[in-house]
Design an enzyme around this catalytic site. Sequence first.
Site, PDB file in Angstrom:
ATOM      1  N   HIS A 176       0.827  -1.202   0.000  1.00 48.17           N
ATOM      2  CA  HIS A 176       0.000   0.000   0.000  1.00 48.17           C
ATOM      3  C   HIS A 176       0.866   1.259   0.000  1.00 48.17           C
ATOM      4  O   HIS A 176       0.432   2.319  -0.448  1.00 48.17           O
ATOM      5  CB  HIS A 176      -0.932   0.020   1.207  1.00 48.17           C
ATOM      6  CG  HIS A 176      -2.032  -1.004   1.142  1.00 48.17           C
ATOM      7  ND1 HIS A 176      -1.863  -2.305   1.537  1.00 48.17           N
ATOM      8  CD2 HIS A 176      -3.304  -0.902   0.703  1.00 48.17           C
ATOM      9  CE1 HIS A 176      -2.991  -2.965   1.356  1.00 48.17           C
ATOM     10  NE2 HIS A 176      -3.883  -2.137   0.858  1.00 48.17           N
ATOM     11  N   ASP A 190      -4.094  -6.062  -8.513  1.00 49.98           N
ATOM     12  CA  ASP A 190      -4.479  -5.457  -7.255  1.00 49.98           C
ATOM     13  C   ASP A 190      -4.653  -3.957  -7.530  1.00 49.98           C
ATOM     14  O   ASP A 190      -4.399  -3.471  -8.653  1.00 49.98           O
ATOM     15  CB  ASP A 190      -3.428  -5.728  -6.192  1.00 49.98           C
ATOM     16  CG  ASP A 190      -3.969  -5.639  -4.768  1.00 49.98           C
ATOM     17  OD1 ASP A 190      -5.054  -5.056  -4.570  1.00 49.98           O
ATOM     18  OD2 ASP A 190      -3.294  -6.138  -3.843  1.00 49.98           O
TER      19      ASP A 190
END
Length: 351
Positions: free
Chosen positions: A181, A253
């Site tokens: 992230h 993703d």
Amino acid sequence: MPAPSLGQLLLTGVPGPELDPQTAAMFRRIQPGGFILFGRNIQSPAQLRRLTDDLRDLSQVEPILTIDQEGGRVSRLRLLGHEPPGANQLRDKGDLDLIRRHGDLTARLLRLFGFNLDLCPVLDISFDDAADNSLRGRCYGNDVAQVVRNAGAFNESLRAGGVLSCGKHFPGYSRAPLDAHHELPVIALGRAELEAHELAVFRQFAGEVDSMMVGHGRYPGLDDSGLPSSLSPAVITGLLRGDLGFRGLVMTDDLDMGAILNHHGLADTLRLAITAGNDLAMICHRVPLVAEALGHLAAVPRADLDRALARVADFKTRLAPPAAWSDAAFATLDHEVRDLRAATLGPAAAD
């Protein structure tokens, strides 16, 4: 029949709990292939079902409607009711019947809210339950056999309930030293080591899940080009499609993660994602950029676009319709979630 919009190759987030006129107009024009919802989209049970109905109504082709409903802390629907047990908790309980109940209950909940794909199961092995790489509590096992057994039970029940599944995070993310992230992790493991553990799980599921999500990591043992796995032809076309023989839908993703944002512009990211072998490019948070993304897709080679469009169209032939909505139906299912939590963690945990 008109050619499908290139928007079918985009899986986009939605800004809030209701569709504002500008966003709705953009989605009608772009015709995204699917939508992914988060906590920011959830206010009440009836509101959530209205939102998925609205997204379906503006779509000319049945959309993929998806969410991360894993159990434990990654359970978007816990904002509306009880939190189901997580993968580690179910693993520690050691009762496959409870895992099967979790899969069946998850499917019934998602279909009630209008979803047709769950971004589950996590197929990563937990080598260290305390590792700080975003997977804490989310893994079904500490070794290959345990993940295959437990994630397999969940996956089978979820699919039997009419919700399609997604194995993640290919090619195996749990030994990443960083959280993608924020930054691109390097998983410095050789091919033989990955084959013995991470890839052994994904091989078992190559014919059992409907889609695969490719995580963001650099794997020098699989691709020495420096590209992240989610943008790597060697990882997606060579390994996942070729070696493992996966024939389902492949998606990135979230391309809004720091692992990608810090290193690639939007045009470069989309070109690399589709030419690497992905069928869906996921943009979760920068929703206004979806219109720009559509323009960048037009620069991708036609053969790659056609391959991805065909995969998305084939995937959509298997989407199940939503269940009939009622507040009473949700109350019944939420009570079942409470019972499952109590059976897994003890009565006190369900209060």
